[in-house]
Motif scaffolding. Structure first.
Motif, short mmCIF file in Angstrom:
data_model
loop_
_atom_site.label_atom_id
_atom_site.label_comp_id
_atom_site.label_asym_id
_atom_site.label_seq_id
_atom_site.Cartn_x
_atom_site.Cartn_y
_atom_site.Cartn_z
N GLY A 24 0.83 -1.19 0.00
CA GLY A 24 0.00 0.00 0.00
C GLY A 24 0.87 1.24 0.00
O GLY A 24 1.97 1.23 0.55
N GLN A 25 0.36 2.30 -0.62
CA GLN A 25 1.14 3.52 -0.74
C GLN A 25 0.63 4.58 0.23
O GLN A 25 -0.57 4.84 0.32
N HIS A 31 4.54 0.36 1.40
CA HIS A 31 4.80 -0.49 2.56
C HIS A 31 3.97 -1.77 2.43
O HIS A 31 2.86 -1.75 1.88
N GLU A 32 4.50 -2.87 2.95
CA GLU A 32 3.83 -4.16 2.78
C GLU A 32 2.65 -4.32 3.74
O GLU A 32 2.77 -4.08 4.94
N ILE A 33 1.53 -4.75 3.17
CA ILE A 33 0.33 -5.05 3.95
C ILE A 33 0.20 -6.55 4.15
O ILE A 33 -0.14 -7.02 5.23
N CYS A 72 -3.13 0.41 -3.65
CA CYS A 72 -2.50 -0.87 -3.31
C CYS A 72 -2.13 -1.61 -4.59
O CYS A 72 -2.67 -1.32 -5.67
N ARG A 73 -1.24 -2.59 -4.47
CA ARG A 73 -0.85 -3.39 -5.62
C ARG A 73 -0.33 -4.74 -5.15
O ARG A 73 0.21 -4.87 -4.05
N ILE A 74 -0.54 -5.77 -5.98
CA ILE A 74 0.08 -7.08 -5.74
C ILE A 74 1.51 -6.98 -6.25
O ILE A 74 1.74 -6.79 -7.44
N SER A 75 2.48 -7.08 -5.34
CA SER A 75 3.88 -6.87 -5.71
C SER A 75 4.61 -8.18 -6.00
O SER A 75 5.66 -8.18 -6.65
N ALA A 76 4.07 -9.30 -5.50
CA ALA A 76 4.72 -10.59 -5.75
C ALA A 76 3.73 -11.71 -5.49
O ALA A 76 2.72 -11.53 -4.80
#
Length: 552
Positions: A24-25, A31-33, A72-76
């Motif tokens: 999330g930004q 930062h990781e949620i 938010c985004r799926i980063s991995a």
């Protein structure tokens, strides 16, 4: 046109998530949620996700559909749904799945419906737009699902607009919408949070039946452990975006392994005083109230609130609890009777009340999604009443806002966040801070912990009790959560169909023998036993059959 049959068999893996990370930004910093979560879901299986506010439950539920909230985004990681990686799929590909095969029931139905369209039109839009069935068949199916979800007058309730039904009815209508295309997977995000205990039993039973009949897999997100116990085959416990432990439901309930999980199982007990207190800050005498000339809701209601004490008002949806709050706050002038505050009659209408009186009597609302301005940042939401009522500006106002955030266990990082950037529990805490900002004498708390997990709710209750002790503030606490009543109340008022059917000190009302309606409420509180719901329904069905049996 009917929904297409599923291609898989019972027990086949439908969803497989591996190494899921969601970011999330905030203030241009990511930062990781969610931090590397794995999960597997089979066809027809129900997976429960539990954990406190901020654990990542809703984020994981949405990511399982290939969706993230704005910012938010799926980063991995991978999100494999029936052979398709939703983490990498195009928006067009996902939109073809959302509705027909993947569906979502949000926590706040009131913020999710279009207020300008009737319920049945919004229901039919989904299967019609996806080509699953025609409008006539969709509306016919809607009536059937409304009936199975225990909505009143199922043949005609669809003709109403969202504002014309209760919160609990709206939540059930949303559940029906999610099931309209008979999807393979439904994500239930706190679907019974807004419901009273007796309605919750009916909705849980209906959801459980429909999920079984449609052979639908489900992710069931909740902070209510007893509810999850009735619905889930397996439970995953989450904290700070990571998996704490996972096990079949019966095993998890009987033998949790981790200390954090055991803390979630703890029974809330705050040892509240129960003496009636001294003088009465609010007196309601023989009040009748209703909407227009045709609908009368309150009938001869009399309640007193002692200074520095808590009076809990309990009852089902439609019992008149919130209508009573509207009378006290001046939003609904009574048809008959009097309301006295600090020994002086309250002007019936809000617009007739002076500014100082508005400061001394405030309210915390049930649904933070609709109570917070989505375009205002937290510093402005809490700061506005400080300026309007107390004249604070500039640095003095900012300092007080930060102090209030610390009181509700948030910090200055939240000052510039919008409501959409907060979890459900964080939104409600902001609402509480806003009400506390003006240092009121009486706060009407309308289901203020219903959206919070057990640990956060307990923290809020402790905060309310500490403020009561320090400031001598009084609470009218409206709730359907009898565990909360046991924790915070001095005096309990039980309402049914707009009337007070029982009231008295907490121990007296909650100790047998009970009034029959109080007994119904108490017997409807879920227990930490996976077989409790089925057993309760079987006992009630047997009792109903016995009453209907002819006398020999």
């Amino acid at each position: 046109m009917t929904p297409k049959p599923r291609t898989g068999s019972a027990g086949d893996i439908l969803l497989e998530v591996r190494g899921l990370r969601v970011e999330g930004q905030s203030d241009d910093v990511w930062h990781e949620i969610v931090k590397g979560v794995n999960l597997t879901l089979r066809r027809g299986e129900v997976l429960g996700l539990i954990g406190e506010s901020g654990a990542g439950k809703s984020t994981i539920g949405l990511a399982a559909m290939g969706y993230t909230k704005p910012g938010c985004r799926i980063s991995a990681g991978t999100v494999m749904f029936d052979g398709t990686d939703l983490a990498k799929a195009s928006e067009e590909a996902k939109r073809k799945l959302w509705g027909p095969r993947l569906s979502y029931v949000a926590q706040s139905a009131a913020a999710s419906f279009n207020p300008a369209h009737r319920l049945i039109e919004q229901y039919a839009e989904i299967p019609v737009s996806h080509g699953v069935m025609g409008e006539g068949e969709a509306k016919k199916q809607a009536v059937d699902l409304f009936r199975r979800l225990r909505l009143p007058d199922p043949e005609h309730i669809g003709a109403r607009y969202p504002h014309q039904v209760s919160g609990g009815q709206l939540q059930r209508a949303m559940t029906a919408m999610a099931m309209s295309c008979h999807p393979d997977l439904i994500v239930f995000d706190e679907p019974t949070t807004a419901l009273d205990v007796t309605t919750q039993i009916e909705v849980l039973a209906a959801i459980k039946d429909v999920v079984r009949q449609l052979h639908t897999a489900a992710i069931y997100i909740s902070h209510d452990l007893a509810v999850v116990a009735q619905m889930a085959d397996r439970i995953m416990v989450l904290r700070y975006g990571e998996l704490v432990e996972e096990a079949p439901t019966a095993q998890m309930l009987s033998n949790p392994q981790q200390a954090y999980t055991k803390s979630l199982w703890a029974v809330r007990s705050l040892h509240k005083k129960e003496d009636p207190g001294g003088d009465k800050i609010l007196q309601i005498k023989n009040v009748d109230a209703g909407y227009g000339n045709a609908i009368k809701v309150l009938h001869d209601v009399s309640v007193e609130i002692p200074r520095g004490r808590t009076v809990a008002v309990v009852g089902e949806s439609g019992s008149g609890k919130s209508t009573l709050a509207r009378v006290i706050t001046g939003l609904l002038p009574p048809l008959k009777g009097t309301v006295t505050f600090n020994g002086q009659p309250l002007p019936p209408a809000l617009k007739s009340r002076p500014k100082e009186l508005l400061r001394r009597l405030t309210m915390i609302y049930q649904m933070p999604d609709t109570a917070l301005n989505p375009r205002r940042r937290v510093r402005d939401i809490i700061g506005r009443p400080l300026t309007h009522h107390l004249g604070l500006r500039g640095a003095a106002r900012d300092k007080r806002v930060v102090d209030l955030l610390e009181m509700i266990e948030l910090d200055r990082r939240f000052l510039d966040r919008l409501p959409s950037e907060l979890s459900g529990g964080q939104k409600q805490r902001v609402c509480i801070a806003r009400a506390l900002a003006v240092e009121p004498d009486l706060i009407i708390c309308d289901e203020v912990t219903s959206a919070l997990d057990q640990i956060v709710a307990e923290g809020i209750l402790k905060l309310l009790l500490r403020l009561q002790k320090e400031l001598d503030v009084s609470y009218l606490y409206i709730t359907h959560d009898l565990a909360t009543v046991k924790a915070i109340a001095d005096w309990v008022v039980v309402m049914h169909q707009g009337r007070v059917v029982q009231q008295g000190p907490k121990e007296q009302v909650l100790r047998p023998p009970h009034h029959p309606y109080t007994e119904l409420l108490l017997s409807s509180v879920p227990e930490m036993d996976p077989k409790w719901l089925d057993g309760l329904l079987a006992r009630r069905a047997a009792a109903a059959s016995a009453k209907m049996a002819p006398v020999a």
